[in-house]
Design an enzyme around this catalytic site. Structure first.
Site, PDB file in Angstrom:
ATOM      1  N   LYS A  94       0.850  -1.188   0.000  1.00 31.94           N
ATOM      2  CA  LYS A  94       0.000   0.000   0.000  1.00 31.94           C
ATOM      3  C   LYS A  94       0.889   1.242   0.000  1.00 31.94           C
ATOM      4  CE  LYS A  94      -2.480   2.790   3.414  1.00 31.94           C
ATOM      5  NZ  LYS A  94      -3.065   2.856   4.760  1.00 31.94           N
ATOM      6  N   TRP A 135      -9.363  -0.002   0.630  1.00 32.57           N
ATOM      7  CA  TRP A 135     -10.544   0.505   1.345  1.00 32.57           C
ATOM      8  C   TRP A 135     -10.188   1.583   2.376  1.00 32.57           C
ATOM      9  CZ3 TRP A 135      -9.600  -4.945   1.297  1.00 32.57           C
ATOM     10  CH2 TRP A 135     -10.219  -5.594   0.229  1.00 32.57           C
ATOM     11  N   HIS A 136      -9.150   2.354   2.089  1.00 35.26           N
ATOM     12  CA  HIS A 136      -8.734   3.410   3.008  1.00 35.26           C
ATOM     13  C   HIS A 136      -8.988   4.790   2.404  1.00 35.26           C
ATOM     14  CE1 HIS A 136      -5.687   0.459   5.077  1.00 35.26           C
ATOM     15  NE2 HIS A 136      -6.955   0.150   5.311  1.00 35.26           N
ATOM     16  N   TYR A 137     -10.056   4.921   1.643  1.00 33.97           N
ATOM     17  CA  TYR A 137     -10.336   6.210   0.999  1.00 33.97           C
ATOM     18  C   TYR A 137     -10.715   7.255   2.043  1.00 33.97           C
ATOM     19  CZ  TYR A 137     -14.941   3.880   1.085  1.00 33.97           C
ATOM     20  OH  TYR A 137     -16.059   3.188   1.456  1.00 33.97           O
ATOM     21  N   HIS A 138     -10.410   8.505   1.720  1.00 32.96           N
ATOM     22  CA  HIS A 138     -10.584   9.598   2.675  1.00 32.96           C
ATOM     23  C   HIS A 138     -10.646  10.919   1.906  1.00 32.96           C
ATOM     24  CE1 HIS A 138      -6.298   8.742   2.059  1.00 32.96           C
ATOM     25  NE2 HIS A 138      -6.096  10.054   2.167  1.00 32.96           N
TER      26      HIS A 138
END
Length: 588
Positions: free
Chosen positions: A404, A504-507
């Site tokens: 990542k 799945w770490h969108y911000h």
């Protein structure tokens, strides 16, 4: 936390969890929105009972009347779905009423968002690791209070993982690949290789943010499920016409609309905790955002022209490789992480198991979403034809190692697709738009290849398979909707671009300094805050879960202190006023 006393803490946690599940894993204050009154008033209205929202609401309820509106259902309705053996089945189950709602970014990458009490903490792989100190400093948080908030979360949710053979070999492979030093088990974000915390208990059951509601004052909180908020409602006051949030309109599962308002008190607030997609989307649907865009979608009235709503969207790009094993492997989710100095993170999972036909159902769902994206159905069909769809029939993957990119530096934007708050907005993440992100990906993949080819990991890799060959197999997998290039077989830069997926770490979308101030108050509007991952300028640490949970507790404490200070100030003013009146009367 002193981890010498960790076994005693586990006993205490199990006792606390026992009380949580005494009513079949539910709370008396948690009800379906069909049972909600048509109109009610509260001190705080929290929109979204997710990772941050549950911690925030539980804290606020200690000294104020709180309403939580969650568009999804309860994780306690099907507790087995949160067992580790069902992780993938729960994450990729995309039926209309499931906890996982799929969306496709305009970049051609599959993704999901949560619609369940507890939010992403119900769906994720359970890894728990705190933010780096620089993140805390840049956020201008008080370090001691941050520590206390983390510990409050950890007492209820966090466990030390039981590291098995595959994860041990992966750990040793990272060390052999030069990801040093070895930091052992720690919840802190430290350069090197470490074992992090997990929200899966020793029995393999996931504990989510919803469990934090056990901390709530049950007489001061209402949680309504299947409550779809349509808009925040505003009023204006005085000559400056400054908007003030005073309530929300929400809809229950039967289609009936309800209204919740703030009780008359200057300290009361509406607080958005709907996540990186939901919070900017709901601001726009409520008339707060870029004026021209809102008008083009018929949003009326435009309450405030705030152009940065929806801007700064980011999703950490992930690239991965599947590693078949000649030796049996245990099932494990993320337990070990490599944190190199070059701003990429390396993680691994083993024995990825999927229910029969689940992948096929997932891709059926993806095809149903295609008419809502900018991708043409023809071009997507051609892409799917060019890759190996037989992969969808595979039931297990022995090992899965991912990298990542930290940050990332690349930024995108979110826009409305329509005025339905339950539909996904349109989001573009612009993966690898910034060259630094691409460089970090390449360095990460080179480290992954070293791990795979290490002596320490050799037991879990067939001797005749090279890391590069395993990497190239990903080019034949239907992991995204992006075109494949032949040069990706030899060029890691092109491989990164072609095989990017989400972690799945969108911000972003409501970032501090652009949409909200450092106290998370929306610029130009009274009585409205946004407190969730949409405010982040980057994804904290290796995984954002710990910090998203912590933020809810941290801000809940801060808001209550502000509330108490203002109340005391008003009481002192009243005393002074009364004494002045008495003096004035006596002087006459």
């Amino acid at each position: 936390m002193d981890f010498h006393i960790f076994p005693f803490v586990l006993v205490a946690i199990f006792i606390l969890h026992g009380s949580c599940y005494s009513h079949k894993g539910s709370y008396e204050f948690m009800k379906d929105a069909t049972l909600a009154p048509t109109m009610a008033r509260f001190d705080y209205i929290v929109i979204g009972g997710g990772t941050t929202g549950c911690a925030l609401a539980a804290t606020l309820s200690q000294n104020a009347r709180v309403l939580v509106l969650e568009r999804g259902g309860s994780p306690y309705e099907n507790p087995r779905a949160m067992d580790i053996d069902n992780f993938y089945n729960t994450l990729f189950n995309i039926t209309p009423d499931s906890w996982s709602q799929p969306f496709i970014s305009e970049d051609g990458v599959f993704n999901v968002r949560a619609r369940v009490l507890g939010g992403e903490s119900v769906l994720n792989a359970g890894f728990y690791s705190r933010a780096e100190e620089s993140f805390v400093e840049k956020s201008e948080w008080e370090m001691e209070e941050v520590e206390a908030a983390y510990e409050w979360i950890e007492r209820k949710l966090v466990f030390k993982p039981q590291v098995g053979g595959w994860q041990s070999a992966f750990r040793d492979g990272l060390l052999e690949a030069g990801v040093l030093p070895y930091n052992g088990f720690t919840l802190d974000h430290i350069v090197g290789t470490k074992i992090g915390g997990t929200t899966f208990d020793p029995a393999g059951h996931k504990h989510s943010a919803a469990d934090l509601l056990a901390y709530a004052n049950p007489h001061m909180i209402d949680v309504y499920l299947h409550a779809l908020v349509h808009k925040i409602i505003f009023t204006t006051r005085g000559g400056d016409q400054r908007p003030k949030a005073y309530g929300v309109i929400y809809q229950d599962a039967d289609g009936v609309f309800h209204k919740a308002e703030l009780a008359e008190n200057a300290m009361n607030e509406v607080i958005l905790c709907a996540g990186a997609l939901g919070s900017p989307q709901l601001l726009m649907l409520s008339g707060v955002g870029p004026k021209a865009h809102l008008e083009s979608h018929g949003v009326n009235p435009v309450v405030l022209d705030l152009p940065m709503v929806g801007q700064g969207m980011a999703d950490n790009p992930m690239n991965s490789v599947f590693v078949p094993s000649p030796a049996p492997v245990e099932m494990s989710l993320v337990e070990v992480v490599g944190i190199p100095k070059f701003h990429s993170y390396i993680e691994g999972l083993s024995r990825v198991s999927l229910a029969n036909n689940l992948n096929s159902r997932f891709f059926d769902g993806v095809l149903n979403l295609l008419n809502k994206t900018s991708f043409s159905t023809t071009s997507i069909t051609n892409i799917l034809k060019s890759i190996d769809l037989h992969f969808m029939d595979e039931m297990e993957v022995d090992g899965w190692i991912v990298t990542k990119v930290d940050g990332p530096l690349s930024r995108g934007y979110l826009e409305l697709r329509n005025k339905n708050p339950d539909d996904n907005p349109s989001v573009t993440f612009n993966y690898f738009q910034e060259p630094e992100d691409l460089e970090r990906c390449v360095k990460g993949l080179k480290t992954v290849m070293k791990v795979i080819d290490s002596n320490a990991f050799s037991r879990y890799k067939y001797p005749n398979a090279t890391a590069r060959e395993l990497l190239n197999l990903m080019l034949s997998r239907p992991i995204n909707l992006r075109p494949r290039h032949e040069s990706a077989l030899t060029n890691l830069t092109q491989f990164c671009i072609d095989t990017v997926i989400t972690i799945w770490h969108y911000h972003g979308g409501c970032q501090v300094g652009k949409v909200v101030d450092k106290n998370y108050k929306v610029f130009g509007i009274d009585s409205l805050r946004v407190v969730d991952g949409s405010t982040f300028f980057k994804s904290p640490g290796t995984n954002p879960q710990a910090t998203s949970l912590m933020l809810g507790r941290y801000m809940g404490q801060k808001i209550l202190r502000e509330r108490n200070a203002l109340r005391k100030k008003n009481e002192d003013y009243s005393i002074i006023k009364d004494e002045t009146n008495i003096f004035s009367s006596s002087s006459k």
